[in-house]
Design a protein around this motif. Structure first.
Motif, mmCIF file in Angstrom:
data_model
loop_
_atom_site.group_PDB
_atom_site.id
_atom_site.type_symbol
_atom_site.label_atom_id
_atom_site.label_comp_id
_atom_site.label_asym_id
_atom_site.label_seq_id
_atom_site.Cartn_x
_atom_site.Cartn_y
_atom_site.Cartn_z
ATOM 1 N N ALA A 140 65.421 -29.666 -69.295
ATOM 2 C CA ALA A 140 66.436 -30.372 -70.093
ATOM 3 C C ALA A 140 66.107 -30.286 -71.574
ATOM 4 O O ALA A 140 66.985 -30.089 -72.418
ATOM 5 C CB ALA A 140 66.522 -31.834 -69.655
ATOM 6 N N SER A 141 64.803 -30.421 -71.894
ATOM 7 C CA SER A 141 64.390 -30.315 -73.298
ATOM 8 C C SER A 141 64.651 -28.923 -73.838
ATOM 9 O O SER A 141 65.144 -28.761 -74.972
ATOM 10 C CB SER A 141 62.899 -30.662 -73.414
ATOM 11 O OG SER A 141 62.441 -30.504 -74.732
ATOM 12 N N ARG A 144 68.295 -28.524 -74.511
ATOM 13 C CA ARG A 144 68.692 -29.187 -75.761
ATOM 14 C C ARG A 144 68.263 -28.372 -76.974
ATOM 15 O O ARG A 144 69.018 -28.234 -77.947
ATOM 16 C CB ARG A 144 68.083 -30.594 -75.825
ATOM 17 C CG ARG A 144 68.729 -31.603 -74.884
ATOM 18 C CD ARG A 144 68.304 -33.019 -75.216
ATOM 19 N NE ARG A 144 66.861 -33.214 -75.033
ATOM 20 C CZ ARG A 144 66.303 -33.598 -73.902
ATOM 21 N NH1 ARG A 144 67.057 -33.811 -72.833
ATOM 22 N NH2 ARG A 144 65.003 -33.767 -73.819
ATOM 23 N N ALA A 147 70.469 -25.357 -77.326
ATOM 24 C CA ALA A 147 71.767 -25.747 -77.878
ATOM 25 C C ALA A 147 71.660 -26.011 -79.376
ATOM 26 O O ALA A 147 72.533 -25.620 -80.157
ATOM 27 C CB ALA A 147 72.293 -26.993 -77.152
ATOM 28 N N LEU A 148 70.555 -26.668 -79.772
ATOM 29 C CA LEU A 148 70.341 -26.942 -81.190
ATOM 30 C C LEU A 148 70.160 -25.651 -81.981
ATOM 31 O O LEU A 148 70.741 -25.485 -83.057
ATOM 32 C CB LEU A 148 69.111 -27.848 -81.353
ATOM 33 C CG LEU A 148 68.717 -28.210 -82.790
ATOM 34 C CD1 LEU A 148 69.847 -28.966 -83.477
ATOM 35 C CD2 LEU A 148 67.441 -29.051 -82.799
#
Length: 342
Positions: A140-141, A144, A147-148
């Motif tokens: 999940a990290s 993220r 995506a960032l």
């Protein structure tokens, strides 16, 4: 803290009662089932931390019960109990999904062995659950962060597009041909970098660039800006689908832009001509060749422009830790660069 819930499946009422009494004293919350079918029913209706299943039961034996549990997706740890010390039964149970097995014996030692097995299996299950949770958190990290990074690349590409548009506006306002040419070259260099960031946010891979796709877009862009009716240029690309880390892709894109621009400007002073770009992989390295069939370049010739393009090529080649050379035997200009893939 809630007591650990155990489902004990055994058709022997006496063994079930003794097991329940012995293991309840150790703090377990015991529930019994007198058959495989009842065990399946209870396991489907309630949540248990561990299930113990006896092998020898009439009708649905232990292996059939264990197989049915796993078939419906129940991942509760299972300790398999058998009155036989035959290795084949233990192996079959482990293959069917049991976490451990205990051989049933007469006397209190059996319940001690059972409790020890429960403790070991529960500890292992807790470790596996912790590992799975950590891996899920890491995934999940990473999602993220990707995506960032994609958003950052999107914004960088947009910002570079704005800068490129400002450069074009400035070019249109200049009358000095040399100043116009210098700014046009700057615009192409900015576009080479912007193309990388567009690839990064539009493909989902924010760590590397498909050089075939990138160079195709870059060559198409250069073809539009460097060719005209007066001096038509044919740009031909042959590139393998090599993936390079982002920083190396940027350096290579700048080099290609400078070499192609120089060929289009100086190789064919009397008319149109072809410029060829080739990229191939060989033994952990990649090789870039940019060539034309034009008027050539003397080995000791002074730069025809400001010389900034050659300085950029050398700087980018150095950042790639690449070898770079011009082929003096080629009729036109042939530049070859060779570097490691990573």
């Amino acid at each position: 803290m809630a007591a650990i819930r155990i489902l004990y499946v055994d058709d022997d009422d006496g063994i079930r009662r003794l097991a329940s009494r012995a293991l309840t004293r150790l703090g377990y919350d015991m529930t019994g089932a007198g058959s495989g079918a009842e065990g399946l029913e209870r396991a489907g209706a309630e949540r248990f931390d561990l299930i113990a299943i006896d092998h020898y039961m009439p009708g649905m034996d232990g292996l059939a019960t264990l197989t049915a549990l796993r078939a419906r997706g129940d991942a509760t740890p299972v300790v398999y109990v058998t009155g036989s010390d035959e290795g084949r039964i233990a192996v079959a149970a482990l293959k069917a999904g049991a976490a451990d097995y205990v051989v049933k014996t007469v006397g209190a030692d059996f319940f001690d062995l059972l409790a020890a097995s429960f403790a070991t299996v529960l500890e292992r299950a807790a470790l596996e659950a912790g590992k799975a949770a950590a891996e899920a958190g890491l995934r999940a990290s990473n999602a993220r962060l990707e995506a960032l990074l994609g958003e950052v690349n999107h914004r960088v590409a947009n910002s570079l597009q704005v800068v490129s548009a400002m450069v074009r506006l400035q070019v249109s306002a200049l009358a000095d041909p040399q100043a116009r040419g210098a700014l046009e070259d700057t615009g192409r260099r900015i576009e080479a970098i912007a193309q990388v960031h567009r690839r990064l946010y539009s493909t989902g891979d924010v760590e590397s660039v498909d050089m075939h796709e990138y160079l195709r877009a870059l060559i198409d862009e250069l073809g539009e800006t460097l060719s005209s009716d007066v001096a038509p240029r044919r740009l031909r690309l042959v590139a393998e689908p090599i993936r390079l880390p982002t920083d190396r892709a940027v350096s290579l894109g700048v080099i290609v832009t400078e070499l192609v621009t120089n060929s289009c400007k100086y190789a064919y002073p009397t008319g149109g001509g072809e410029v060829r770009v080739r990229l191939a992989e060989a033994g952990g390295h990649f090789e870039l060749v940019v060539e034309d069939d034009g008027c050539g370049m003397a080995a000791d010739a002074a730069p025809r422009g400001t010389g900034l393009g050659q300085k950029l090529i050398r700087a980018m080649a150095q950042s790639l830790q690449a070898s770079f050379a011009y082929d003096q035997d080629h009729a036109g200009v042939r530049a070859t660069l060779r570097a490691a893939l990573a």
